[in-house]
Design a protein around this motif. Structure first.
Motif, PDB file in Angstrom:
ATOM      1  N   VAL A 115       0.834  -1.204   0.000  1.00  0.00           N
ATOM      2  CA  VAL A 115       0.000   0.000   0.000  1.00  0.00           C
ATOM      3  C   VAL A 115       0.868   1.253   0.000  1.00  0.00           C
ATOM      4  N   ARG A 116       0.626   2.120  -0.944  1.00  0.00           N
ATOM      5  CA  ARG A 116       1.212   3.456  -0.913  1.00  0.00           C
ATOM      6  C   ARG A 116       0.447   4.319  -1.908  1.00  0.00           C
ATOM      7  N   PRO A 117       0.512   5.634  -1.755  1.00  0.00           N
ATOM      8  CA  PRO A 117      -0.228   6.492  -2.682  1.00  0.00           C
ATOM      9  C   PRO A 117       0.191   6.202  -4.128  1.00  0.00           C
ATOM     10  N   GLY A 118      -0.780   6.144  -5.016  1.00  0.00           N
ATOM     11  CA  GLY A 118      -0.506   5.931  -6.432  1.00  0.00           C
ATOM     12  C   GLY A 118      -0.688   4.498  -6.897  1.00  0.00           C
ATOM     13  N   VAL A 119      -0.565   3.547  -5.949  1.00  0.00           N
ATOM     14  CA  VAL A 119      -0.787   2.131  -6.264  1.00  0.00           C
ATOM     15  C   VAL A 119      -2.294   1.907  -6.405  1.00  0.00           C
ATOM     16  N   THR A 120      -2.707   1.017  -7.310  1.00  0.00           N
ATOM     17  CA  THR A 120      -4.148   0.783  -7.457  1.00  0.00           C
ATOM     18  C   THR A 120      -4.661  -0.187  -6.398  1.00  0.00           C
ATOM     19  N   ALA A 121      -5.978  -0.098  -6.155  1.00  0.00           N
ATOM     20  CA  ALA A 121      -6.609  -1.028  -5.214  1.00  0.00           C
ATOM     21  C   ALA A 121      -6.443  -2.456  -5.703  1.00  0.00           C
ATOM     22  N   GLU A 122      -6.580  -2.674  -7.024  1.00  0.00           N
ATOM     23  CA  GLU A 122      -6.477  -4.054  -7.519  1.00  0.00           C
ATOM     24  C   GLU A 122      -5.058  -4.592  -7.387  1.00  0.00           C
ATOM     25  N   HIS A 123      -4.072  -3.707  -7.389  1.00  0.00           N
ATOM     26  CA  HIS A 123      -2.702  -4.185  -7.199  1.00  0.00           C
ATOM     27  C   HIS A 123      -2.537  -4.796  -5.800  1.00  0.00           C
ATOM     28  N   VAL A 124      -3.133  -4.155  -4.808  1.00  0.00           N
ATOM     29  CA  VAL A 124      -3.028  -4.667  -3.434  1.00  0.00           C
ATOM     30  C   VAL A 124      -3.667  -6.056  -3.348  1.00  0.00           C
ATOM     31  N   ASP A 125      -4.801  -6.217  -4.040  1.00  0.00           N
ATOM     32  CA  ASP A 125      -5.440  -7.540  -4.096  1.00  0.00           C
ATOM     33  C   ASP A 125      -4.506  -8.543  -4.767  1.00  0.00           C
ATOM     34  N   ALA A 126      -3.890  -8.121  -5.871  1.00  0.00           N
ATOM     35  CA  ALA A 126      -3.030  -9.038  -6.639  1.00  0.00           C
ATOM     36  C   ALA A 126      -1.830  -9.493  -5.812  1.00  0.00           C
ATOM     37  N   VAL A 127      -1.306  -8.587  -4.992  1.00  0.00           N
ATOM     38  CA  VAL A 127      -0.133  -8.927  -4.172  1.00  0.00           C
ATOM     39  C   VAL A 127      -0.492 -10.009  -3.148  1.00  0.00           C
ATOM     40  N   ALA A 128      -1.637  -9.827  -2.475  1.00  0.00           N
ATOM     41  CA  ALA A 128      -2.062 -10.843  -1.496  1.00  0.00           C
ATOM     42  C   ALA A 128      -2.313 -12.179  -2.198  1.00  0.00           C
ATOM     43  N   ARG A 129      -2.978 -12.087  -3.352  1.00  0.00           N
ATOM     44  CA  ARG A 129      -3.364 -13.302  -4.077  1.00  0.00           C
ATOM     45  C   ARG A 129      -2.131 -14.053  -4.592  1.00  0.00           C
ATOM     46  N   ALA A 130      -1.120 -13.287  -5.007  1.00  0.00           N
ATOM     47  CA  ALA A 130       0.082 -13.930  -5.565  1.00  0.00           C
ATOM     48  C   ALA A 130       0.770 -14.803  -4.512  1.00  0.00           C
ATOM     49  N   VAL A 131       0.826 -14.314  -3.275  1.00  0.00           N
ATOM     50  CA  VAL A 131       1.498 -15.090  -2.226  1.00  0.00           C
ATOM     51  C   VAL A 131       0.763 -16.417  -2.005  1.00  0.00           C
ATOM     52  N   ILE A 132      -0.561 -16.342  -1.994  1.00  0.00           N
ATOM     53  CA  ILE A 132      -1.355 -17.547  -1.723  1.00  0.00           C
ATOM     54  C   ILE A 132      -1.326 -18.486  -2.932  1.00  0.00           C
ATOM     55  N   THR A 133      -1.339 -17.900  -4.121  1.00  0.00           N
ATOM     56  CA  THR A 133      -1.302 -18.717  -5.350  1.00  0.00           C
ATOM     57  C   THR A 133       0.047 -19.409  -5.494  1.00  0.00           C
ATOM     58  N   GLU A 134       1.118 -18.678  -5.183  1.00  0.00           N
ATOM     59  CA  GLU A 134       2.455 -19.284  -5.301  1.00  0.00           C
ATOM     60  C   GLU A 134       2.622 -20.464  -4.350  1.00  0.00           C
ATOM     61  N   ALA A 135       1.868 -20.449  -3.255  1.00  0.00           N
ATOM     62  CA  ALA A 135       1.919 -21.581  -2.320  1.00  0.00           C
ATOM     63  C   ALA A 135       0.988 -22.704  -2.771  1.00  0.00           C
ATOM     64  N   GLY A 136       0.361 -22.533  -3.933  1.00  0.00           N
ATOM     65  CA  GLY A 136      -0.515 -23.581  -4.468  1.00  0.00           C
ATOM     66  C   GLY A 136      -1.919 -23.556  -3.892  1.00  0.00           C
ATOM     67  N   LEU A 137      -2.287 -22.451  -3.221  1.00  0.00           N
ATOM     68  CA  LEU A 137      -3.578 -22.408  -2.518  1.00  0.00           C
ATOM     69  C   LEU A 137      -4.536 -21.380  -3.103  1.00  0.00           C
ATOM     70  N   GLY A 138      -4.226 -20.868  -4.278  1.00  0.00           N
ATOM     71  CA  GLY A 138      -5.014 -19.779  -4.864  1.00  0.00           C
ATOM     72  C   GLY A 138      -6.499 -20.074  -4.940  1.00  0.00           C
ATOM     73  N   GLU A 139      -6.853 -21.329  -5.243  1.00  0.00           N
ATOM     74  CA  GLU A 139      -8.276 -21.655  -5.406  1.00  0.00           C
ATOM     75  C   GLU A 139      -9.031 -21.601  -4.069  1.00  0.00           C
ATOM     76  N   TYR A 140      -8.313 -21.542  -2.963  1.00  0.00           N
ATOM     77  CA  TYR A 140      -8.977 -21.533  -1.646  1.00  0.00           C
ATOM     78  C   TYR A 140      -9.117 -20.114  -1.073  1.00  0.00           C
ATOM     79  N   PHE A 141      -8.693 -19.120  -1.830  1.00  0.00           N
ATOM     80  CA  PHE A 141      -8.868 -17.709  -1.434  1.00  0.00           C
ATOM     81  C   PHE A 141     -10.013 -17.189  -2.306  1.00  0.00           C
ATOM     82  N   ILE A 142     -11.220 -17.215  -1.753  1.00  0.00           N
ATOM     83  CA  ILE A 142     -12.429 -17.123  -2.586  1.00  0.00           C
ATOM     84  C   ILE A 142     -13.124 -15.769  -2.510  1.00  0.00           C
ATOM     85  N   HIS A 143     -12.481 -14.758  -1.920  1.00  0.00           N
ATOM     86  CA  HIS A 143     -13.118 -13.441  -1.898  1.00  0.00           C
ATOM     87  C   HIS A 143     -12.076 -12.359  -2.155  1.00  0.00           C
ATOM     88  N   ARG A 144     -12.580 -11.131  -2.342  1.00  0.00           N
ATOM     89  CA  ARG A 144     -11.681  -9.995  -2.547  1.00  0.00           C
ATOM     90  C   ARG A 144     -10.805  -9.807  -1.304  1.00  0.00           C
TER      91      ARG A 144
END
Ligand code: ZN
Ligand code: ZN
Ligand code: ZN
Length: 374
Positions: free
Chosen positions: A276-305
Motif C-alpha cells: 500500500v502506498r499512494p498511487g498504487v491501485t486497489a487491484e494491485h493490493v489484491d493481486a499482491v495478497a493473491r500472488a502469495v497464496i497462489t504461489e503456495a498452491g492455494l489460490g483456489e482456496y482464497f475465494i473473496h476480494r
C-alpha cells in the motif's frame, strides 16, 4: 463540535464541486451514509420520507418527518429544516423545491427506498435519476482527520476485544460458537461501541464459510476458530464509524498443515499491507495478497476480494478487488483480509483496517498477527 461543522462544510463544498463536474443538478439524500456524512444526521429507516434536497447552487433543505425533527443536529445554517406533518405530502414538497424538472439530472441515495424514487419519478417527469454515489463515493472514500480519528478509536476498541480473545480469557473449548459470539459482542459494547454489526465465529469446518452464522457447534480441541467482529463507534458525539477485525485462533496445538497454511496467510496479509502506498491501485493490493497464496498452491482456496473500504458504512469504496483501478491516495481507509478456506475441513482469515499515509499503510489494528494457541 466546531471541528465537525468545519469538516462538514468542507465536504459540502467538495460535493458541490463534483456535482458541477458531473453535471448533477441536485442530490436527493435519504437513507444511507451520505446524509450523516454531510449533516451529522442519520435518518431512521422509516417508510416516512426523509430527504435532503441539495441543489448544486442554492439552499440545501432537509425534508424530515416533523416527529423526527428534534433529532436533527445543529448544522450552523448549512441546511434549512423543512419538517412535514402527517397529513402533508413530502414528495410534493420535494418537487416544489426542485422546480421544473425537464432534463434535470438528480443523484438519489443508493440506499433510498424504491418507493421514494418511484414517487419522485412520477412527480418530476422528464428528470433523469442517477446514483448519488457517483458524486459522493469517491469523496467519502478519502477520510479527513476527524474521520481517521474516529476509525482509529473504533479499531482500538475492537483490538481490546481481540486481545482478550487471544489471551484465552474467553473460554473456547466446550462452548458453542453462539456463546463465543455473544462474548465477543459483549466485549465490543463494553469497549465503547454503540452497536455490534457482527460477531462471526466459525469453528473447525465452519471456518471454511467466510460469513458463517455462529451456531450450536461446540468448539473442540484441535479446531481453528475464525473470529471476525466489529461494530459502530461514536467519538466526540459525532456520527458512528465502524470497526472490523478478524483473528483466527487455534484451540490446542495445531497440526502441521494448519501451521503451514497460516504462515502463507500471514505472509499474504503482510505483503498486501506493505504494497500500500499512494498511487498504487486497489487491484494491485489484491493481486499482491493473491500472488502469495497462489504461489503456495492455494489460490483456489482464497475465494473473496482482499478488502473493502470502511467508514460510516462497514463496506464502502474503495473495494480491494481485481478490476478496481482506483489509485490509492492519502486518507483511503480499507480492510486487508485475505483468507484461505478448505471446504469441510477448516478455514482462516486475518484482517486489519489500514489508512493510506504518505509513506504507506498505517495499520489501525495492531494486535498480534500470529496464530495464537489457546
Ligand atoms: Zn466479510
Ligand atoms: Zn471482518
Ligand atoms: Zn472486513
Amino acid at each position: 463540535m466546531t471541528d465537525q461543522l468545519g469538516a462538514r462544510a468542507q465536504r459540502l463544498e467538495r460535493v458541490r464541486g463534483r456535482m458541477g463536474e458531473l453535471g448533477v443538478d441536485a442530490l436527493l439524500l435519504s437513507h444511507g451514509a451520505d446524509l450523516p456524512w454531510l449533516t451529522g444526521y442519520r435518518a431512521m429507516p422509516l417508510e416516512r420520507l426523509t430527504l435532503l434536497v441539495l441543489p448544486r447552487d442554492g439552499e440545501a433543505v432537509l425534508i424530515v418527518p416533523a416527529l423526527e425533527a428534534p433529532r436533527v443536529p445543529d448544522t450552523a445554517g448549512m441546511v434549512a429544516l423543512c419538517p412535514w406533518s402527517e397529513t402533508e405530502d413530502p414528495i410534493a414538497l420535494a418537487a416544489g423545491l426542485l422546480g421544473p424538472a425537464r432534463h434535470a439530472v438528480y443523484g438519489i441515495s443508493d440506499r433510498a427506498w424504491a418507493q421514494s424514487l418511484l414517487a419522485l419519478q412520477a412527480s418530476l417527469p422528464g428528470a433523469q435519476f442517477e446514483a448519488a454515489s457517483r458524486v459522493t463515493s469517491p469523496l467519502r472514500a478519502v477520510k479527513d482527520s476527524s474521520e481517521i480519528a474516529a476509525l482509529r478509536a473504533a479499531a482500538r476498541a475492537a483490538d481490546s476485544v481481540a486481545v482478550v480473545l487471544q489471551s484465552g480469557e474467553i473460554p473456547l473449548a466446550g462452548r458453542s460458537e453462539a456463546q463465543v459470539s455473544d462474548a465477543l459482542s459483549m466485549g465490543l459494547l463494553a469497549a465503547g461501541h454503540r452497536r455490534v454489526n457482527f460477531a462471526i465465529v466459525g469453528s473447525g469446518p465452519n471456518g471454511a464459510s467466510p460469513h458463517h452464522e455462529p451456531g450450536e457447534r461446540v468448539i473442540e480441541p484441535g479446531d481453528t476458530v475464525v473470529c471476525d467482529f466489529g461494530g459502530e463507534y461514536v467519538l466526540h458525539d459525532d456520527v458512528g464509524y465502524c470497526s472490523d477485525i478478524t483473528r483466527t485462533v487455534a484451540v490446542g496445538e495445531p497440526g502441521a498443515q494448519v501451521r503451514d497454511t497460516y504462515a502463507v496467510l500471514l505472509a499474504a496479509q503482510q505483503a498486501a499491507v506493505d504494497a500500500v502506498r499512494p498511487g498504487v491501485t486497489a487491484e494491485h493490493v489484491d493481486a499482491v495478497a493473491r500472488a502469495v497464496i497462489t504461489e503456495a498452491g492455494l489460490g483456489e482456496y482464497f475465494i473473496h476480494r482482499t478488502g473493502h473500504g470502511i467508514g460510516i458504512e462497514e463496506h464502502e469504496d474503495p473495494y480491494v478487488v481485481a478490476g478496481n483501478d482506483t489509485a490509492l491516495v492519502v486518507g483511503h481507509a480499507f480492510s486487508i483480509e485475505p483468507g484461505i478456506y478448505f471446504p469441510g475441513r477448516f478455514g482462516m482469515r486475518l484482517e486489519d483496517i489500514v489508512v493510506v499515509g504518505e509513506d504507506g499503510a498505517i495499520p489501525l489494528n495492531t494486535v498480534d498477527h500470529s496464530l495464537v494457541v489457546i
